[in-house]
Design an enzyme around this catalytic site. Sequence first.
Site, PDB file in Angstrom:
ATOM      1  N   TRP A 193      40.995  37.653  49.410  1.00  0.00           N
ATOM      2  CA  TRP A 193      40.883  38.918  49.614  1.00  0.00           C
ATOM      3  C   TRP A 193      40.581  39.923  50.555  1.00  0.00           C
ATOM      4  O   TRP A 193      40.740  40.599  49.680  1.00  0.00           O
ATOM      5  CB  TRP A 193      41.450  39.244  47.847  1.00  0.00           C
ATOM      6  CG  TRP A 193      42.035  38.803  46.866  1.00  0.00           C
ATOM      7  CD1 TRP A 193      41.947  37.541  45.849  1.00  0.00           C
ATOM      8  CD2 TRP A 193      43.270  38.424  46.996  1.00  0.00           C
ATOM      9  NE1 TRP A 193      42.603  37.038  45.328  1.00  0.00           N
ATOM     10  CE2 TRP A 193      43.730  36.507  46.129  1.00  0.00           C
ATOM     11  CE3 TRP A 193      44.627  37.617  48.255  1.00  0.00           C
ATOM     12  CZ2 TRP A 193      44.728  36.352  46.034  1.00  0.00           C
ATOM     13  CZ3 TRP A 193      45.835  37.089  48.226  1.00  0.00           C
ATOM     14  CH2 TRP A 193      46.214  36.209  47.594  1.00  0.00           C
ATOM     15  N   GLU A 233      40.724  47.777  44.069  1.00  0.00           N
ATOM     16  CA  GLU A 233      40.118  49.065  44.377  1.00  0.00           C
ATOM     17  C   GLU A 233      39.769  49.268  42.618  1.00  0.00           C
ATOM     18  O   GLU A 233      39.720  50.061  42.572  1.00  0.00           O
ATOM     19  CB  GLU A 233      40.307  50.334  44.979  1.00  0.00           C
ATOM     20  CG  GLU A 233      40.264  49.701  46.583  1.00  0.00           C
ATOM     21  CD  GLU A 233      38.413  50.357  46.971  1.00  0.00           C
ATOM     22  OE1 GLU A 233      38.046  50.749  46.428  1.00  0.00           O
ATOM     23  OE2 GLU A 233      38.630  50.000  48.490  1.00  0.00           O
ATOM     24  N   ALA A 242      35.452  55.191  48.805  1.00  0.00           N
ATOM     25  CA  ALA A 242      37.862  54.710  48.532  1.00  0.00           C
ATOM     26  C   ALA A 242      38.459  54.743  47.710  1.00  0.00           C
ATOM     27  O   ALA A 242      40.002  55.313  48.090  1.00  0.00           O
ATOM     28  CB  ALA A 242      37.321  52.742  49.070  1.00  0.00           C
TER      29      ALA A 242
HETATM   30  C1  LIG Z   1      46.292  43.138  49.781  1.00  0.00           C
HETATM   31  C2  LIG Z   1      44.430  43.201  48.851  1.00  0.00           C
HETATM   32  C3  LIG Z   1      43.312  43.829  49.226  1.00  0.00           C
HETATM   33  C4  LIG Z   1      41.932  43.261  49.151  1.00  0.00           C
HETATM   34  N1  LIG Z   1      40.931  43.947  50.019  1.00  0.00           N
HETATM   35  C5  LIG Z   1      40.153  43.232  49.687  1.00  0.00           C
HETATM   36  C6  LIG Z   1      38.421  43.649  50.368  1.00  0.00           C
HETATM   37  O1  LIG Z   1      38.652  44.649  51.267  1.00  0.00           O
HETATM   38  N2  LIG Z   1      37.620  43.277  49.531  1.00  0.00           N
HETATM   39  C7  LIG Z   1      37.306  43.097  48.394  1.00  0.00           C
HETATM   40  O2  LIG Z   1      35.646  43.249  48.330  1.00  0.00           O
HETATM   41  N3  LIG Z   1      38.145  42.783  47.697  1.00  0.00           N
HETATM   42  C8  LIG Z   1      39.172  43.438  48.161  1.00  0.00           C
HETATM   43  N4  LIG Z   1      40.940  42.924  47.621  1.00  0.00           N
HETATM   44  C9  LIG Z   1      40.935  42.270  46.340  1.00  0.00           C
HETATM   45  C10 LIG Z   1      41.005  43.444  44.507  1.00  0.00           C
HETATM   46  O3  LIG Z   1      39.670  44.358  44.045  1.00  0.00           O
HETATM   47  C11 LIG Z   1      41.162  42.384  43.738  1.00  0.00           C
HETATM   48  O4  LIG Z   1      42.409  41.842  43.238  1.00  0.00           O
HETATM   49  C12 LIG Z   1      40.829  43.106  42.682  1.00  0.00           C
HETATM   50  O5  LIG Z   1      39.774  43.816  41.838  1.00  0.00           O
HETATM   51  C13 LIG Z   1      41.156  42.407  41.239  1.00  0.00           C
HETATM   52  O6  LIG Z   1      40.411  41.287  40.772  1.00  0.00           O
HETATM   53  P1  LIG Z   1      41.131  39.588  40.302  1.00  0.00           P
HETATM   54  O7  LIG Z   1      42.639  39.886  41.811  1.00  0.00           O
HETATM   55  O8  LIG Z   1      40.228  38.489  40.678  1.00  0.00           O
HETATM   56  O9  LIG Z   1      41.748  39.900  39.728  1.00  0.00           O
HETATM   57  P2  LIG Z   1      41.561  39.685  37.495  1.00  0.00           P
HETATM   58  O10 LIG Z   1      39.670  39.966  37.416  1.00  0.00           O
HETATM   59  O11 LIG Z   1      41.211  37.953  37.688  1.00  0.00           O
HETATM   60  O12 LIG Z   1      42.458  40.639  36.759  1.00  0.00           O
HETATM   61  C14 LIG Z   1      43.787  39.571  36.377  1.00  0.00           C
HETATM   62  C15 LIG Z   1      44.167  40.918  35.367  1.00  0.00           C
HETATM   63  O13 LIG Z   1      43.502  40.678  34.146  1.00  0.00           O
HETATM   64  C16 LIG Z   1      43.521  42.002  34.137  1.00  0.00           C
HETATM   65  N5  LIG Z   1      41.408  42.497  33.672  1.00  0.00           N
HETATM   66  C17 LIG Z   1      40.330  41.566  33.840  1.00  0.00           C
HETATM   67  N6  LIG Z   1      39.402  42.085  33.405  1.00  0.00           N
HETATM   68  C18 LIG Z   1      39.989  42.488  32.021  1.00  0.00           C
HETATM   69  C19 LIG Z   1      39.777  42.950  30.957  1.00  0.00           C
HETATM   70  N7  LIG Z   1      38.080  43.027  30.906  1.00  0.00           N
HETATM   71  N8  LIG Z   1      40.080  43.476  29.731  1.00  0.00           N
HETATM   72  C20 LIG Z   1      41.138  43.816  30.549  1.00  0.00           C
HETATM   73  N9  LIG Z   1      42.146  43.402  31.527  1.00  0.00           N
HETATM   74  C21 LIG Z   1      40.927  42.591  32.301  1.00  0.00           C
HETATM   75  C22 LIG Z   1      43.235  42.600  35.237  1.00  0.00           C
HETATM   76  O14 LIG Z   1      42.991  44.007  35.446  1.00  0.00           O
HETATM   77  C23 LIG Z   1      44.577  41.693  35.952  1.00  0.00           C
HETATM   78  O15 LIG Z   1      45.960  42.777  35.565  1.00  0.00           O
HETATM   79  C24 LIG Z   1      42.029  43.105  47.984  1.00  0.00           C
HETATM   80  C25 LIG Z   1      43.470  42.810  47.631  1.00  0.00           C
HETATM   81  C26 LIG Z   1      44.242  42.747  47.365  1.00  0.00           C
HETATM   82  C27 LIG Z   1      45.017  42.281  47.129  1.00  0.00           C
END
Ligand SMILES: Cc1cc2nc3c(=O)[nH]c(=O)nc-3n(C[C@H](O)[C@H](O)[C@H](O)COP(=O)(O)OP(=O)(O)OC[C@H]3O[C@@H](n4cnc5c(N)ncnc54)[C@H](O)[C@@H]3O)c2cc1C
Lengths: 245, 404
Positions: free
Chosen positions: B181, B383, B262
């Site tokens: 991502w 973020e 950011a």
């Molecule tokens: C278009 C796009 C661009 C991106 N660009 C970058 C980038 O340039 N660099 C980079 O490093 N990342 C990037 N990301 C990644 C983004 O930062 C992550 O998707 C985000 O941090 C969430 O991680 P995940 O998708 O693994 O979701 P998860 O961490 O798996 O979370 C899934 C759900 O569970 C919830 N959750 C997780 N932990 C808990 C908890 N302890 N308590 C309650 N709820 C919880 C979350 O809120 C979410 O609703 C990008 C994402 C997208 C979609």
Amino acid sequence: MNILVCVSPVPDTTTKITFVDNNTKFNTEGVQFIINPYDELALTRALELTEKHGGEVTVITVGTAGTEPVIRKALAIGAAKAIRVNCDPVDSLHTAQAIHSAISNESFDLIFTGRESIDYNSGQVAGLLAELLGMGLLNIVTSIEVEGSDVIATRDIDGGKEKVSHPLPCVASAQKDLCEPRIPNMRGIMQARTKQLNVVEYADAYNDTEYLSYDLPPAKGAVKLIDPANAGELIDLLRSEKKLI
Amino acid sequence: MTLDFNALKEEKKGQDTFQHPDFYAVDDLLTEEHKLIRDSVRDWVKREISPIIEACCQEAVFPHHIIKGLGEVGCFGPQIPAEYGGGGLDYISYGLAMQELERGDSGIRSTASVQGSLVMYPIYKFGSEEQKRKYLPKLATGEYMGCFGLTEPDHGSDPGGMRTTLKNINGKYILNGSKMWISNAPFADIAVVWAKADDGKVIGVIAERGMKGFTTPETHNKWSLRASATGELVFDNVEIPEENILPGVRGLKGPLTCLNSARYGISWGAIGAAMDCYESAVKYSKQRHQFGKPIGSFQLQQKKLAEMLTEITKAQLLCWRLGTLMNDGKATPAQISLAKRNNVAMALNIAREARQIHGAMGITGEYPIMRHMANLESVITYEGTHDIHLLILGMEITGENAFA
Ligand SMILES: Cc1cc2nc3c(=O)[nH]c(=O)nc-3n(C[C@H](O)[C@H](O)[C@H](O)COP(=O)(O)OP(=O)(O)OC[C@H]3O[C@@H](n4cnc5c(N)ncnc54)[C@H](O)[C@@H]3O)c2cc1C
């Protein structure tokens, strides 16, 4: 080559126009001023010319301290320095005289204005200034190049175009299509902070023109839409309601 | 798919007439310079982005040609000192620039956010003098594009669990693992990558395109941020020269510091997207007639518009205050979390309400609404997700960690 660009601050095109003092004065309260769009073209083209041929661009504005944000923008776009003639101009002649007096000790190869300001649209400053300076005028130019000690310009004339050559120095006024206006960038905006903005006084009493009143154009009337399928209805309306036929 | 950008620009020239709502005269809190910066970015967006953005999103094309312009206008690192090629401007200027870019499109703002806050900022903050001189000026002009690799396939909200490692093997630093991502990854020249060092602490490195074993496969079929390129960073025994390691930081504090910068920009950006939806909704509600009247004359539509303006106004004031705290170096991460969480959710709600006001038209590319709405689904996730920011605030209030 050194170029002077005359910049007029005009109300932003979306301004709601109102008048005060018995409709004799434009109400500037809360109005956002911008660089007159034709002057912005003149400025951009002047910068292009100095980038190609060397020299620098000076901008001049006749106006009170409230015009300084507009002048700073011209500096941010790239002018090297600015002059503000501290007076509230009454009409085009007043403006031209104020500019003429402010630059009496300087010499420019080209003096550039817009073809008109989009507020009062008199379109006279370029001509008046050329006369005061004893210079030729290339009015309403859509292109301008410098070749040796001449300018080659294309002018809009009735129903066509005219290509002319004229020796420098001279006065020119900018018409749309001259170039794409330059948008200031953050570096330019930063640099504009420290660029020189000289304020010169111009105190000639001037009251040749008196404004008796301003009127807004009549409000737009209601529009009646007619379905293309019922075009005949249009004829009926023009006959019965508008009595035009 | 190749798009004829010049033809689009010609066709749609002058059609974007956006003006921002300013119900509480927040403009009076800004300097002339702030307003000039905002208006300049707005003019640039109207000229370069608005005419092409719908086509870019429909076709999922990142418009590479705009990189040069973004750099020229000064959108890459406006808050980085001028001696390194940045703008040397304050945080309100930075925020306003992000607002205007995101008013155009969240994907374009993302490209600029990543470059300025996630690539230039860590190099500026944690890099050596040589690294700063080598990379920052080129990143500021867009000659180099960067990306930021923190998220991994199995570690999103919990970056501390990351598996990417930087091991010192016989005096050589070897990077292994993958990031997912990652915005800008498919075309980035450099990547600021966070990995675990031998001591288990997080460390930042600058990986360069062309290093042996480093690839950046693109992520396809997104329904959000379609005009921004997203991809993976794959490291298969990539040898990282020691001079590419960021010397200034160890631990998760490194990436989190960048995220603060950011996230701050995103909280302004979201206002831009919300304003665009609001402006479109106001116009549409006046033009569209049903039951013999403009739909804006019905109370239910007025409620929507009134609430939108209320929320935008609150968000503007919130950001302005946060900006002054940032300028004084006093803003806390929890304060930034509050703004990011509030403003992105606010913008998403406004996009949804605006979508309803536009009726069926709202689902088409004739209006920017659905594009903003789909984009904001990413913005509310990246973020720090909406939930994670809530947990940050919860911990701030109670002192109790509810993450794990
Ligand atoms: C278009 C796009 C661009 C991106 N660009 C970058 C980038 O340039 N660099 C980079 O490093 N990342 C990037 N990301 C990644 C983004 O930062 C992550 O998707 C985000 O941090 C969430 O991680 P995940 O998708 O693994 O979701 P998860 O961490 O798996 O979370 C899934 C759900 O569970 C919830 N959750 C997780 N932990 C808990 C908890 N302890 N308590 C309650 N709820 C919880 C979350 O809120 C979410 O609703 C990008 C994402 C997208 C979609």
